[in-house]
Design a protein around this motif. Structure first.
Motif, mmCIF file in Angstrom:
data_model
loop_
_atom_site.group_PDB
_atom_site.id
_atom_site.type_symbol
_atom_site.label_atom_id
_atom_site.label_comp_id
_atom_site.label_asym_id
_atom_site.label_seq_id
_atom_site.Cartn_x
_atom_site.Cartn_y
_atom_site.Cartn_z
ATOM 1 N N LEU A 129 -14.323 -37.288 -29.062
ATOM 2 C CA LEU A 129 -13.741 -36.822 -30.312
ATOM 3 C C LEU A 129 -14.613 -35.760 -30.964
ATOM 4 O O LEU A 129 -14.110 -34.767 -31.487
ATOM 5 C CB LEU A 129 -13.537 -38.001 -31.272
ATOM 6 C CG LEU A 129 -12.282 -38.837 -31.063
ATOM 7 C CD1 LEU A 129 -12.330 -40.100 -31.912
ATOM 8 C CD2 LEU A 129 -11.037 -38.029 -31.397
ATOM 9 N N SER A 130 -15.914 -35.956 -30.917
ATOM 10 C CA SER A 130 -16.814 -34.970 -31.494
ATOM 11 C C SER A 130 -16.682 -33.631 -30.768
ATOM 12 O O SER A 130 -16.676 -32.565 -31.402
ATOM 13 C CB SER A 130 -18.255 -35.480 -31.412
ATOM 14 O OG SER A 130 -19.144 -34.540 -31.983
ATOM 15 N N GLN A 131 -16.546 -33.678 -29.436
ATOM 16 C CA GLN A 131 -16.349 -32.446 -28.674
ATOM 17 C C GLN A 131 -15.034 -31.769 -29.053
ATOM 18 O O GLN A 131 -14.980 -30.544 -29.213
ATOM 19 C CB GLN A 131 -16.370 -32.765 -27.183
ATOM 20 C CG GLN A 131 -17.731 -33.220 -26.666
ATOM 21 C CD GLN A 131 -17.684 -33.664 -25.220
ATOM 22 O OE1 GLN A 131 -16.614 -33.812 -24.630
ATOM 23 N NE2 GLN A 131 -18.854 -33.898 -24.633
ATOM 24 N N GLN A 132 -13.966 -32.566 -29.197
ATOM 25 C CA GLN A 132 -12.662 -32.007 -29.556
ATOM 26 C C GLN A 132 -12.701 -31.384 -30.948
ATOM 27 O O GLN A 132 -12.153 -30.297 -31.167
ATOM 28 C CB GLN A 132 -11.594 -33.095 -29.472
ATOM 29 C CG GLN A 132 -11.318 -33.570 -28.058
ATOM 30 C CD GLN A 132 -10.349 -34.740 -28.025
ATOM 31 O OE1 GLN A 132 -10.222 -35.500 -28.996
ATOM 32 N NE2 GLN A 132 -9.664 -34.900 -26.916
ATOM 33 N N MET A 133 -13.345 -32.073 -31.887
ATOM 34 C CA MET A 133 -13.431 -31.534 -33.241
ATOM 35 C C MET A 133 -14.294 -30.279 -33.272
ATOM 36 O O MET A 133 -14.007 -29.330 -34.018
ATOM 37 C CB MET A 133 -13.971 -32.596 -34.198
ATOM 38 C CG MET A 133 -12.995 -33.737 -34.454
ATOM 39 S SD MET A 133 -13.514 -34.838 -35.797
ATOM 40 C CE MET A 133 -14.993 -35.568 -35.089
ATOM 41 N N SER A 134 -15.349 -30.254 -32.465
ATOM 42 C CA SER A 134 -16.177 -29.056 -32.379
ATOM 43 C C SER A 134 -15.357 -27.877 -31.856
ATOM 44 O O SER A 134 -15.516 -26.745 -32.327
ATOM 45 C CB SER A 134 -17.387 -29.308 -31.469
ATOM 46 O OG SER A 134 -18.252 -30.274 -32.025
ATOM 47 N N GLU A 135 -14.490 -28.143 -30.872
ATOM 48 C CA GLU A 135 -13.625 -27.090 -30.345
ATOM 49 C C GLU A 135 -12.680 -26.570 -31.429
ATOM 50 O O GLU A 135 -12.469 -25.358 -31.555
ATOM 51 C CB GLU A 135 -12.825 -27.623 -29.163
ATOM 52 C CG GLU A 135 -13.665 -27.889 -27.916
ATOM 53 C CD GLU A 135 -12.850 -28.527 -26.805
ATOM 54 O OE1 GLU A 135 -11.620 -28.694 -26.998
ATOM 55 O OE2 GLU A 135 -13.427 -28.857 -25.752
ATOM 56 N N GLU A 136 -12.114 -27.480 -32.215
ATOM 57 C CA GLU A 136 -11.212 -27.072 -33.290
ATOM 58 C C GLU A 136 -11.946 -26.191 -34.296
ATOM 59 O O GLU A 136 -11.454 -25.128 -34.691
ATOM 60 C CB GLU A 136 -10.643 -28.305 -33.998
ATOM 61 C CG GLU A 136 -9.770 -29.198 -33.138
ATOM 62 C CD GLU A 136 -8.395 -28.615 -32.897
ATOM 63 O OE1 GLU A 136 -8.046 -27.610 -33.554
ATOM 64 O OE2 GLU A 136 -7.664 -29.160 -32.050
ATOM 65 N N LEU A 137 -13.124 -26.630 -34.715
ATOM 66 C CA LEU A 137 -13.903 -25.854 -35.684
ATOM 67 C C LEU A 137 -14.319 -24.517 -35.092
ATOM 68 O O LEU A 137 -14.275 -23.481 -35.774
ATOM 69 C CB LEU A 137 -15.131 -26.647 -36.115
ATOM 70 C CG LEU A 137 -14.879 -27.919 -36.941
ATOM 71 C CD1 LEU A 137 -16.171 -28.722 -37.098
ATOM 72 C CD2 LEU A 137 -14.299 -27.578 -38.304
ATOM 73 N N GLY A 138 -14.708 -24.513 -33.809
ATOM 74 C CA GLY A 138 -15.124 -23.281 -33.153
ATOM 75 C C GLY A 138 -14.003 -22.279 -33.000
ATOM 76 O O GLY A 138 -14.248 -21.067 -32.922
ATOM 77 N N GLN A 139 -12.757 -22.768 -32.961
ATOM 78 C CA GLN A 139 -11.591 -21.891 -32.834
ATOM 79 C C GLN A 139 -11.039 -21.457 -34.188
ATOM 80 O O GLN A 139 -9.985 -20.833 -34.256
ATOM 81 C CB GLN A 139 -10.504 -22.605 -32.031
ATOM 82 C CG GLN A 139 -10.884 -22.842 -30.574
ATOM 83 C CD GLN A 139 -9.902 -23.740 -29.845
ATOM 84 O OE1 GLN A 139 -8.879 -24.144 -30.398
ATOM 85 N NE2 GLN A 139 -10.201 -24.064 -28.598
ATOM 86 N N GLY A 140 -11.733 -21.809 -35.261
ATOM 87 C CA GLY A 140 -11.320 -21.338 -36.579
ATOM 88 C C GLY A 140 -10.406 -22.267 -37.332
ATOM 89 O O GLY A 140 -9.793 -21.843 -38.327
ATOM 90 N N SER A 141 -10.304 -23.528 -36.920
ATOM 91 C CA SER A 141 -9.466 -24.502 -37.614
ATOM 92 C C SER A 141 -10.336 -25.431 -38.459
ATOM 93 O O SER A 141 -11.440 -25.806 -38.044
ATOM 94 C CB SER A 141 -8.671 -25.352 -36.617
ATOM 95 O OG SER A 141 -7.772 -24.561 -35.877
ATOM 96 N N SER A 142 -9.853 -25.777 -39.632
ATOM 97 C CA SER A 142 -10.517 -26.794 -40.436
ATOM 98 C C SER A 142 -10.132 -28.177 -39.923
ATOM 99 O O SER A 142 -9.051 -28.368 -39.356
ATOM 100 C CB SER A 142 -10.134 -26.660 -41.912
ATOM 101 O OG SER A 142 -10.686 -25.488 -42.474
#
Length: 258
Positions: A129-142
């Motif tokens: 989950l932490s990896q997935q959330m990091s991907e979301e944040l890295g792609q410009g999503s809150s």
């Protein structure tokens, strides 16, 4: 009058759910046909649905503070399933929700199609989950998380699980602490919280039968995630939210869960 109000609100909510089902079906159809919508497109459609859902719920929303103009990890205290639609209408974002919601009728499917990430209470999927959330944040999503890991009745703030904030540190994204409070007749609302062994339908019927309550959303000063570790960052978030809700006396320990 109470029963008429309940029936009217149920009808309005049913229309919103139908709209959401149509959105979810269109997303599924596009995926099947090979035109998988981007996460940004899913978030925009989700926000459209959440705006209608929030309008159908008996809450007057009061927001203080400034909306962030860049991707952030939103960290909020947690009182009810209604927190997600009422916060989600403020900005397009990805949600982290408890795994049980995935199995709720209609809502579970809608939230899944909107790109919600689910966490199993006490599970071992925190690294993924932490990896997935990091991907979301890295792609410009809150991303919106509830680090208490469960809901409360609004009279106190539970321990924050610091592992959920690792994604902000990994990506260098700032943190947006959010303090939320439901009020009815000027005091803490005993009806809005979804806690204990409560079930969705019973809670929904009680909520829709009552007068309109107030949801206060306080967008607090943002916190930098640079040059820090997750425990101190979680402690700062907890302190900011606790002080906004109850004053500086509500400081509590931070969970060291991995």
């Amino acid at each position: 009058m109470r029963r008429i109000r309940l029936y009217f609100r149920l009808l309005r909510l049913a229309m919103v759910v139908l709209y959401g089902l149509l959105l979810a079906c269109s997303l599924k159809l596009r995926t099947v046909l090979g035109f998988d919508p981007s996460q940004a497109a899913r978030q925009q459609l989700c926000r459209s649905f959440l705006g209608r859902l929030a309008a159908a719920l008996p809450f007057q929303i009061r927001v203080t503070g400034d909306l962030p103009d860049k991707p952030m990890l939103w960290v909020a205290n947690h009182l009810s399933w209604t927190d997600i639609p009422l916060l989600g209408l403020l900005q397009p974002m990805t949600f982290l929700a408890k795994a049980e919601i995935r199995h709720w009728p209609v809502i579970g499917w809608l939230t899944t199609e909107a790109g919600t990430r689910f966490i199993q209470r006490g599970g071992s999927d925190s690294t993924l989950l932490s990896q997935q959330m990091s991907e979301e944040l890295g792609q410009g999503s809150s991303v919106l998380i509830f680090p208490e890991g469960t809901t409360t009745d609004g009279t106190s703030l539970r321990t924050f699980h610091s592992r959920l904030l690792a994604c902000a540190i990994d990506t260098g994204v700032p943190v947006q602490p959010v303090a939320i409070r439901y009020l009815r007749n000027g005091v803490i609302d005993p009806i809005a919280p979804f806690i204990g062994d409560d079930d969705l339908l019973s809670h929904l019927f009680r909520l829709l039968a009552e007068d309109t309550a107030v949801l206060e959303i306080q967008l607090l000063a943002t916190l930098s995630s640079h040059d820090t570790q997750r425990n101190p960052l979680a402690r700062r978030c907890h302190s900011a939210i606790a002080e906004a809700l109850y004053g500086p006396s509500q400081l509590m320990p931070i969970a060291n869960a991995a």
